[in-house]
Design a protein around this motif. Structure first.
Motif, PDB file in Angstrom:
ATOM      1  N   MET A   1       2.183  -6.289  -4.295  1.00  9.72           N
ATOM      2  CA  MET A   1       1.891  -7.279  -4.982  1.00  9.72           C
ATOM      3  C   MET A   1       1.647  -7.560  -6.013  1.00  9.72           C
TER       4      MET A   1
ATOM      5  N   ALA B   1       4.428 -15.135  -1.336  1.00  9.62           N
ATOM      6  CA  ALA B   1       3.772 -13.574  -1.106  1.00  9.62           C
ATOM      7  C   ALA B   1       3.887 -14.885   0.801  1.00  9.62           C
TER       8      ALA B   1
ATOM      9  N   VAL C   1       0.649  -8.693   3.676  1.00  7.13           N
ATOM     10  CA  VAL C   1       0.744  -9.408   3.246  1.00  7.13           C
ATOM     11  C   VAL C   1      -0.008 -10.370   3.114  1.00  7.13           C
TER      12      VAL C   1
END
Length: 165
Positions: free
Chosen positions: A48, A83, A98
């Protein structure tokens, strides 16, 4: 989820060019390359990150350079905005991992059905430096972002990628 060149599209032209410039300049130690090329177990990684983030630029440049050395290292990228979308993930555990870690960059080991954090925001060596000398926090972070800790980043990411599953 995106691959590296799709990840570059997460930001504007200037950020994309900066990320590519840092990536192109990364050189790895021969021993690091040998260890990565010898990996025989597949690893699946979710990163990420966003090219506008100076911390992401440094971590992604090294991680991507390392991943290119071995087809057993599978890397996908996700932006912060994406996300939050459940459809992006293979299973609920990935989504929960996440969502619970909003810092960038974050590297998740998503091999099999797991979703474990391997790195969050800063590498551990940098966190250790900051904890040991908090009065130098700004200096350490600036040095990190300027690539002055490249070999430390390389060694930490090598340890992440070669950790026995």
């Amino acid at each position: 989820m995106a691959h590296f060149y799709e990840y570059l599209e997460f930001s504007n032209d200037e950020d994309r060019e900066n990320q590519l410039e840092v990536y192109v300049e990364v050189t790895l130690e021969p021993e690091t390359e040998d260890k990565l090329k010898a990996l025989s177990v597949q690893g699946d990684w979710l990163v990420m990150a966003e090219p506008h983030c100076p911390d992401c630029v440094e971590i992604v440049a090294y991680f991507q350079r390392m991943a290119k050395l071995n087809s057993n290292i599978k890397v996908e990228y996700i932006s912060c905005k994406e996300a939050q979308e459940a459809k992006q993930f293979k299973h609920d555990e990935q989504l929960q991992a996440v969502v619970s870690e909003p810092k960038i960059p974050t590297i998740f080991d998503v091999s099999g059905n797991k979703a474990e954090i391997a790195l969050s925001e800063f590498p551990q060596f940098l966190k250790d430096k900051i904890n040991a000398q908090p009065e130098k926090t700004d200096e350490f972070i600036a040095d990190f972002r300027m690539g002055k800790f490249g070999k430390e980043v390389e060694q930490e990411l090598l340890a992440v990628l070669t950790k026995v599953k």
